[in-house]
Design an enzyme around this catalytic site. Structure first.
Site, short mmCIF file in Angstrom:
data_model
loop_
_atom_site.label_atom_id
_atom_site.label_comp_id
_atom_site.label_asym_id
_atom_site.label_seq_id
_atom_site.Cartn_x
_atom_site.Cartn_y
_atom_site.Cartn_z
N ASP A 54 30.48 109.52 -20.99
CA ASP A 54 31.18 110.58 -21.71
C ASP A 54 30.11 111.31 -22.51
OD1 ASP A 54 32.94 112.34 -22.82
OD2 ASP A 54 34.38 110.83 -23.48
C1 BGC Z 1 35.52 114.14 -23.87
C2 BGC Z 1 35.55 114.17 -22.36
C3 BGC Z 1 35.04 115.49 -21.86
C4 BGC Z 1 33.64 115.71 -22.39
C5 BGC Z 1 33.02 117.01 -21.96
C6 BGC Z 1 34.15 114.51 -24.41
O1 BGC Z 1 34.18 114.65 -25.79
O2 BGC Z 1 35.87 112.87 -24.34
O3 BGC Z 1 36.86 113.96 -21.91
O4 BGC Z 1 35.07 115.52 -20.47
O5 BGC Z 1 33.67 115.69 -23.81
O6 BGC Z 1 33.65 118.07 -22.58
#
Ligand code: BGC
Length: 757
Positions: free
Chosen positions: A231
């Site tokens: 993530d």
């Molecule tokens: C989120 C993800 C997301 C990523 C990119 C993170 O903060 O938890 O779900 O895909 O950011 O935006």
């Protein structure tokens, strides 16, 4: 391809290989031009595309290019329609192709442990079968367009409170049966290109460094062959995460991880083959993405908007329809009142990284006007201010006046953006006070009230739930939701959604209530496998609306439940057939649910668990036979003793119903388990435990014989049965002291040897 990749790995320098383990920018991967290794682009996110053209961020702060906003996962789940989820995925895949995006960061498969989780709108269900099957269909849809997906957030990311640091304490069985099961279904059946690891810790270890999760379970057990991506910002120590099986760190953060990886390899701290494995995984996906990319492709915005409307119509759940107040009969109405600012300023998605810039936006008010025709007057009042919870008496007075002068009032209420978002959780499940007060005021002057709820997770309906005539759970329906709501109000679409999560009476009823969101950076999942309906049903607790519940404008009859065999071996499984008939006057769709109950088990199991479901469309009077197959896993639970799935031989109920609380048909079958669970005994084993085992039972007979022979008991006050019942909890070691030497250490040792052979 594999050969080409192996050759490339030979040609790459250590530095180049290390650089391929991290992004080049916020959304792109590293290219190595001299070897024609391409860079690809990933963007959010589950219910549409959020491709940022300018400044990048992962919180939905900066604008993205226009894309179709489909119903959020929480709404799509209420459709229980795998075909539809596939179509939505396919459309998102097409849009990704047109925007030169290679991987879409979704779906979110995390289980809804508490209705408070701020990000529940991005997740499907409290049940892993429903979540897993819909997510798998969505993945298949996106990937059918040659675009990859990223199943997230792996794993056990069920709250936003301290999401980047919280340590989830969860036992193995709960992890497997509830929190991993959805991921497992998607990985095994839909082969997603990537899996995104979560921010949080699981049992003390960051997901990004969790070898058991990332390598042993995901790859070795489930056979995942794609890329594990972090993530955004979830990596702490890059070398540790690489060793654990995290292939790609996102976003790109410059060359410090590259240097760390090189130093670890050069210093002998990490084997270069671990680096090669990560690079191999990434190269496979990079080449696939580029090969499947269709340069210059376009998509039909209008057609996608129409699909968004169709999808939204399938997601709406009719919760209450007293005296068939719905659908609205234009012939019987002169004027209706539409009340609530959400009717004109829709809330149709949630906040954070999934926030989409829609290609167009329909309002429920406009769509109601267009379906109402020229003979039906439509009054309107705001009723409340969206931006504030404060009660504005003048707005409430206006609402009352408009409602009073109409034959019926449709109220739009729900949760404003600030109530639910990525990054933080809700603190309660109430509506804003202004919405509640407005409902009360309207009910005081109008007997025909329809409430349309706009929300990404359940709200309490106390006290107004009893007072109103109809309740439509609208969820967050995406950019065409306004039209879908109008369609359902006027009967253009017969509602067919069912709840993908239980609506409780109050927050304190919820299973995780005493252990949410945790303290001191730890959260204990003490409710174990008893999540959602598994908890409410086991307790027989009253809920406002149960899991799987939803009404229709027509009625359905269930009959002729049959099973292919009454006695089955777990690995062979059984076929289940049932006939469903539309007994009402409208075309409609019914969601038929199959649950399994393990009648008696050595472990505490839920009262019933969803194992299969199907949505079927029927004309009035039409009937269809539905067929389901139940196999080994549908009867199994995760047995810690063998670290594996296990079916205990015995009787199981097959339950077919309209919801978890409305089971219409039942068959009981005898299932023989093929795995043998051999208990081992020691001096602390009890007489009762021995009695569960055929050999142990013989030993118990022997022990009782010995005790009896030495007994001076004359009293009739203790019968043999009572004696047995009392002895049940006695450990073998204590029996020695009661036997007056007849059962001694030597005999005990001998007995244990025989039993444990
Ligand atoms: C989120 C993800 C997301 C990523 C990119 C993170 O903060 O938890 O779900 O895909 O950011 O935006």
């Amino acid at each position: 391809m594999e050969r080409k990749i192996d050759e490339l790995i030979q040609q790459l320098t250590l530095e180049e290989k290390a650089s391929l383990c991290g992004g080049a920018s916020f959304w792109t991967t590293q290219a190595i031009e001299r070897l024609d290794i391409p860079s690809i682009m990933m963007t959010d996110g589950p219910h549409g595309l959020r491709k940022q053209s300018g400044e990048s961020d992962h919180l939905g702060l900066n604008q993205a290019v226009p894309a179709t906003c489909f119903p959020t996962a929480s709404a799509l789940a209420c459709s229980w329609d795998v075909e539809l989820a596939g179509k939505v995925g396919g459309a998102i895949g097409e849009e990704a192709q047109a925007e030169n995006v290679h991987i879409v960061l979704g779906p979110g498969v995390n289980i809804k442990r508490s209705p408070l989780c701020g990000r529940n709108f991005e997740y499907y269900s409290e049940d892993p079968v429903l979540a897993g099957d819909l997510a798998a269909a969505w993945v298949n849809g996106v990937q059918s367009q040659g675009v990859g997906t990223s199943v997230k957030h792996y794993a056990v990311n069920n709250q936003e409170y301290q999401r980047m640091s919280i340590d989830v304490q969860v036992d193995e069985r709960t992890l497997r049966e509830i929190y991993l099961a959805g991921f497992e279904r998607v990985v095994k059946t839909a082969l997603p290109w990537t899996v995104m690891c979560a921010y949080n810790k699981v049992n003390g270890i960051l997901c990004a460094e969790h070898k058991e999760l990332l390598s042993e379970i995901l790859r070795d057990e489930w056979g995942f062959e794609g890329v594990v991506v972090s993530d955004w910002g979830a990596v702490d120590v890059r070398v540790n995460s690489l060793k654990a099986g995290l292939d790609l760190q996102m976003p790109g953060i410059g060359d410090s991880p590259v240097k760390a990886i090189m130093a670890a390899v050069n210093g002998g701290e990490m084997d270069e083959t671990a680096l090669d494995d990560a690079v191999r995984n990434s190269l496979r996906i990079l080449f696939r993405a580029v090969e499947k990319h269709r340069e210059g492709s376009t998509y039909d915005q209008k057609a996608h908007h129409a699909l968004a409307r169709e999808a939204a119509g399938e997601c709406i759940v009719l919760l209450k329809n007293q005296d068939d107040i719905l659908p609205l009969e234009k012939a019987n109405l002169k004027k209706i009142a539409v009340i609530g600012a959400f009717a004109k300023t829709p809330r149709y998605q949630g906040g954070g990284s999934s926030h989409i810039n829609p290609t167009q936006l329909d309002t429920a008010y406009d769509e109601i006007l267009s379906l109402s025709g020229s003979d039906l007057a439509v009054g309107y009042a705001d009723g409340y201010v969206i931006a504030s919870d404060d009660v504005d008496d003048s707005l409430i007075d206006q609402a009352r006046t408009v409602a009073e002068s109409a034959d019926l009032a449709v109220l739009f209420v729900g949760l404003p953006d600030r109530y639910e978002s990525e990054g933080y959780d809700r603190e309660h499940i109430r509506l804003p006070e202004s919405h509640g007060r407005m409902i009360d005021a309207v009910c005081s002057v109008q007997n025909h009230v329809v409430v349309v709820l706009i929300n990404g997770s359940p709200v309490s309906m106390e006290p107004w739930g009893e007072a109103v005539g109809a309740i439509i759970e609208g969820g967050l329906l995406g950019q065409a939701g306004g039209g879908a709501i109008a369609d359902v109000l006027f009967g253009e679409v017969n509602p067919s959604g069912k709840l993908a999560e239980t609506i409780p009476y109050q927050l304190s009823d919820t299973p995780s209530h005493l252990n949410f969101p945790g303290k001191k950076r730890k959260v204990q999942y003490r409710e174990g496998v008893f999540v959602g309906y598994r908890y409410y049903d086991a307790k027989g607790m009253a809920v406002r609306y149960p899991f799987g519940f939803g009404l229709s404008y027509t009625t359905f009859d269930y009959s002729n439940l049959s099973v292919s065999k009454k006695e089955v071996v777990d690995t062979e499984g059984v076929e289940v057939n049932v006939i469903v008939k539309n007994t009402g006057a409208y075309y409609g769709k019914e969601i038929v649910q199959v649950y399994v109950r393990d009648i008696e088990c050595r472990e505490a199991r839920p009262d019933k668990e969803l194992k299969a479901f199907s949505k079927v469309g029927l004309d009035p009077g039409e009937e269809k036979t539905l067929t389901f197959h139940l196999g080994f896993r549908d009867f199994a639970y995760y047995e810690d003793q063998i670290n594996d799935w296990y079916v205990e031989t015995g009787d199981f109920d097959i339950l077919v119903g309209r919801s978890s609380r409305d089971i219409c048909l039942k068959e009981t079958i005898a299932v023989s388990g093929t795995k043998v669970l051999k208990d081992t005994f020691d001096r602390h084993s009890t007489i009762g435990e021995l009695m569960q085992d055929p050999e142990g039972m013989k030993a118990v007979g022997m022990i009782f014989g010995l005790l009896k022979s030495r007994s001076e008991r004359k009293s009739e006050a203790v019968s043999d049965d009572m004696m047995q019942a009392m002895m049940r909890f006695a450990p073998l070691r204590t029996v020695m002291s009661w036997s007056k030497g007849a059962f001694n250490e030597e005999k005990l040792e001998e007995l244990l040897k025989t039993l444990n052979q």
